[in-house]
Design a protein around this motif. Structure first.
Motif, PDB file in Angstrom:
ATOM      1  N   UNK A 138      -3.468   1.073   2.369  1.00  0.00           N
ATOM      2  CA  UNK A 138      -3.601   2.523   2.540  1.00  0.00           C
ATOM      3  C   UNK A 138      -4.510   2.840   3.726  1.00  0.00           C
ATOM      4  N   UNK A 139      -5.389   1.898   4.064  1.00  0.00           N
ATOM      5  CA  UNK A 139      -6.291   2.112   5.197  1.00  0.00           C
ATOM      6  C   UNK A 139      -5.546   2.076   6.534  1.00  0.00           C
ATOM      7  N   UNK A 140      -4.305   1.572   6.550  1.00  0.00           N
ATOM      8  CA  UNK A 140      -3.529   1.555   7.789  1.00  0.00           C
ATOM      9  C   UNK A 140      -2.632   2.783   7.933  1.00  0.00           C
ATOM     10  N   UNK A 141      -2.643   3.678   6.952  1.00  0.00           N
ATOM     11  CA  UNK A 141      -1.818   4.891   7.028  1.00  0.00           C
ATOM     12  C   UNK A 141      -2.240   5.737   8.221  1.00  0.00           C
ATOM     13  N   UNK A 142      -1.276   6.373   8.846  1.00  0.00           N
ATOM     14  CA  UNK A 142      -1.580   7.234   9.986  1.00  0.00           C
ATOM     15  C   UNK A 142      -2.394   8.447   9.552  1.00  0.00           C
ATOM     16  N   UNK A 143      -1.989   9.071   8.435  1.00  0.00           N
ATOM     17  CA  UNK A 143      -2.696  10.264   7.969  1.00  0.00           C
ATOM     18  C   UNK A 143      -2.322  10.549   6.527  1.00  0.00           C
ATOM     19  N   UNK A 144      -3.291  10.970   5.737  1.00  0.00           N
ATOM     20  CA  UNK A 144      -3.058  11.476   4.391  1.00  0.00           C
ATOM     21  C   UNK A 144      -3.906  12.726   4.257  1.00  0.00           C
ATOM     22  N   UNK A 145      -3.245  13.886   4.257  1.00  0.00           N
ATOM     23  CA  UNK A 145      -3.954  15.158   4.254  1.00  0.00           C
ATOM     24  C   UNK A 145      -4.677  15.437   2.954  1.00  0.00           C
ATOM     25  N   UNK A 146      -3.977  15.325   1.861  1.00  0.00           N
ATOM     26  CA  UNK A 146      -4.558  15.508   0.536  1.00  0.00           C
ATOM     27  C   UNK A 146      -4.091  14.344  -0.315  1.00  0.00           C
ATOM     28  N   UNK A 147      -5.012  13.683  -0.970  1.00  0.00           N
ATOM     29  CA  UNK A 147      -4.647  12.582  -1.862  1.00  0.00           C
ATOM     30  C   UNK A 147      -5.424  12.737  -3.148  1.00  0.00           C
ATOM     31  N   UNK A 148      -4.726  12.591  -4.274  1.00  0.00           N
ATOM     32  CA  UNK A 148      -5.393  12.659  -5.570  1.00  0.00           C
ATOM     33  C   UNK A 148      -4.946  11.469  -6.412  1.00  0.00           C
ATOM     34  N   UNK A 149      -5.886  10.565  -6.662  1.00  0.00           N
ATOM     35  CA  UNK A 149      -5.637   9.389  -7.503  1.00  0.00           C
ATOM     36  C   UNK A 149      -6.472   9.478  -8.781  1.00  0.00           C
ATOM     37  N   UNK A 150      -7.005  10.638  -9.072  1.00  0.00           N
ATOM     38  CA  UNK A 150      -7.907  10.806 -10.207  1.00  0.00           C
ATOM     39  C   UNK A 150      -7.181  10.666 -11.544  1.00  0.00           C
ATOM     40  N   UNK A 151      -7.974  10.440 -12.583  1.00  0.00           N
ATOM     41  CA  UNK A 151      -7.474  10.365 -13.963  1.00  0.00           C
ATOM     42  C   UNK A 151      -6.394   9.300 -14.136  1.00  0.00           C
ATOM     43  N   UNK A 152      -6.736   8.079 -13.738  1.00  0.00           N
ATOM     44  CA  UNK A 152      -5.905   6.900 -13.941  1.00  0.00           C
ATOM     45  C   UNK A 152      -6.801   5.797 -14.485  1.00  0.00           C
ATOM     46  N   UNK A 153      -6.398   4.557 -14.307  1.00  0.00           N
ATOM     47  CA  UNK A 153      -7.201   3.410 -14.761  1.00  0.00           C
ATOM     48  C   UNK A 153      -7.461   2.469 -13.586  1.00  0.00           C
ATOM     49  N   UNK A 154      -7.722   3.035 -12.421  1.00  0.00           N
ATOM     50  CA  UNK A 154      -7.934   2.242 -11.223  1.00  0.00           C
ATOM     51  C   UNK A 154      -9.342   1.652 -11.216  1.00  0.00           C
ATOM     52  N   UNK A 155      -9.476   0.528 -10.500  1.00  0.00           N
ATOM     53  CA  UNK A 155     -10.729  -0.206 -10.481  1.00  0.00           C
ATOM     54  C   UNK A 155     -10.920  -0.830  -9.099  1.00  0.00           C
ATOM     55  N   UNK A 156     -12.165  -1.104  -8.732  1.00  0.00           N
ATOM     56  CA  UNK A 156     -12.444  -1.793  -7.478  1.00  0.00           C
ATOM     57  C   UNK A 156     -12.922  -0.849  -6.381  1.00  0.00           C
ATOM     58  N   UNK A 157     -13.102  -1.415  -5.184  1.00  0.00           N
ATOM     59  CA  UNK A 157     -13.629  -0.674  -4.037  1.00  0.00           C
ATOM     60  C   UNK A 157     -12.537   0.197  -3.418  1.00  0.00           C
ATOM     61  N   UNK A 158     -12.899   1.423  -3.082  1.00  0.00           N
ATOM     62  CA  UNK A 158     -12.010   2.330  -2.347  1.00  0.00           C
ATOM     63  C   UNK A 158     -12.003   1.857  -0.894  1.00  0.00           C
ATOM     64  N   UNK A 159     -10.830   1.561  -0.325  1.00  0.00           N
ATOM     65  CA  UNK A 159     -10.793   1.081   1.061  1.00  0.00           C
ATOM     66  C   UNK A 159     -11.317   2.137   2.035  1.00  0.00           C
ATOM     67  N   UNK A 160     -11.968   1.673   3.110  1.00  0.00           N
ATOM     68  CA  UNK A 160     -12.392   2.570   4.182  1.00  0.00           C
ATOM     69  C   UNK A 160     -11.170   2.911   5.016  1.00  0.00           C
ATOM     70  N   UNK A 161     -10.974   4.195   5.295  1.00  0.00           N
ATOM     71  CA  UNK A 161      -9.830   4.589   6.105  1.00  0.00           C
ATOM     72  C   UNK A 161     -10.076   5.920   6.781  1.00  0.00           C
ATOM     73  N   UNK A 162      -9.842   5.955   8.086  1.00  0.00           N
ATOM     74  CA  UNK A 162      -9.912   7.219   8.816  1.00  0.00           C
ATOM     75  C   UNK A 162      -8.781   8.148   8.381  1.00  0.00           C
ATOM     76  N   UNK A 163      -7.720   7.591   7.777  1.00  0.00           N
ATOM     77  CA  UNK A 163      -6.577   8.398   7.348  1.00  0.00           C
ATOM     78  C   UNK A 163      -6.961   9.402   6.274  1.00  0.00           C
ATOM     79  N   UNK A 164      -8.003   9.077   5.506  1.00  0.00           N
ATOM     80  CA  UNK A 164      -8.415  10.018   4.464  1.00  0.00           C
ATOM     81  C   UNK A 164      -9.939  10.133   4.359  1.00  0.00           C
ATOM     82  N   UNK A 165     -10.624  10.024   5.483  1.00  0.00           N
ATOM     83  CA  UNK A 165     -12.079  10.134   5.442  1.00  0.00           C
ATOM     84  C   UNK A 165     -12.561  11.562   5.179  1.00  0.00           C
TER      85      UNK A 165
END
Length: 187
Positions: A138-165
Motif C-alpha cells: 500500500x506504501x507504493x500506491x500513487x494516491x489514496x484520498x480517503x482510506x478507512x480500515x477501522x473496526x476490523x481485526x488488523x494487527x502490526x505496523x502501519x506502513x509509511x506512505x506518502x500516498x496517505x500521509x
C-alpha cells in the motif's frame, strides 16, 4: 444507459441476466431490500462505470470479475451481508477510483496487490472481519484520498506512505493491535 432505482422498497434477488444490459453506464440500486448474491453477469456490462448496491441485504461473495471491468470507477457495496474475501482484482491497478466495502462480513486478509498505478479517491473497508496486517504494498500506491480500515481485526505496523500521509488515526482505530503513525501507539 442509466438505471436508478435507489430509495425504493425493491425486494428479491438481482436478476441473473442483468449483464445483458450491455449499454448501461450506471446502475444505482442502493437503499432497497435486495437479497441474494451479486450476479457475475454484471461484469459483462462493458460500459458500466458506476455500480451502487449499498444498503441492501445482498449476501454471498464479491465476484472477482468486477475488478476486471474496463471502465468501472465506482463500486459501492457497503451495508450489506456480503461475506468471503476481498478479490485481489479490486485493489491493484483495477481502475477503480471509489471502492466502499464497509459494513459487511468480509474476512481474510487485505490483498497485498497495491502498485504505483493504484489511485483511490476513497477506499473504505471498515466494519468487517479483516485480519492480518495493512499490506506493505500500500506504501507504493500513487494516491489514496480517503482510506478507512477501522473496526476490523488488523494487527502490526502501519506502513509509511506518502500516498496517505494526510490521514488521521480515525482511519485505523478499533483494530486488534495496529501500531505506528498516525495512531498514538508505538510498535
Amino acid at each position: 444507459m442509466h438505471l436508478d432505482l435507489s430509495n425504493n422498497r425493491l425486494s428479491g434477488e438481482i436478476p441473473a441476466d442483468l449483464g445483458k444490459l450491455s449499454m448501461m453506464s450506471r446502475a444505482l440500486l442502493s437503499r432497497n431490500q435486495l437479497t441474494g448474491p451479486i450476479p457475475s453477469s454484471v461484469a459483462n456490462i462493458y460500459r458500466l462505470a458506476d455500480l451502487d448496491l449499498s444498503m441492501n441485504k445482498i449476501s454471498g461473495p464479491i465476484p472477482a470479475q468486477l475488478g476486471k471491468m474496463p471502465v468501472l470507477s465506482t463500486l459501492k457495496l457497503d451495508s450489506n451481508q456480503i461475506s468471503g474475501t476481498i478479490p485481489a482484482s479490486l485493489l491493484g491497478d483495477s481502475g477503480l477510483n471509489i471502492l466502499n466495502l464497509s459494513r459487511n462480513s468480509l474476512e481474510g486478509y487485505i490483498p497485498d496487490v497495491f502498485g504505483p498505478k493504484t489511485y483511490f479517491a476513497a477506499l473504505d473497508l471498515s466494519y468487517n472481519n479483516l485480519k492480518g496486517s495493512v499490506p506493505k504494498s500500500i506504501s507504493s500506491a500513487r494516491y489514496i484520498g480517503h482510506m478507512d480500515l477501522s473496526h476490523n481485526h488488523l494487527c502490526g505496523r502501519i506502513p509509511d506512505s506518502a500516498a496517505f500521509d494526510h490521514l488521521d488515526a480515525s482511519s485505523f482505530i478499533a483494530n486488534d493491535c495496529l501500531c505506528g503513525w498516525p495512531l498514538q501507539t508505538t510498535c
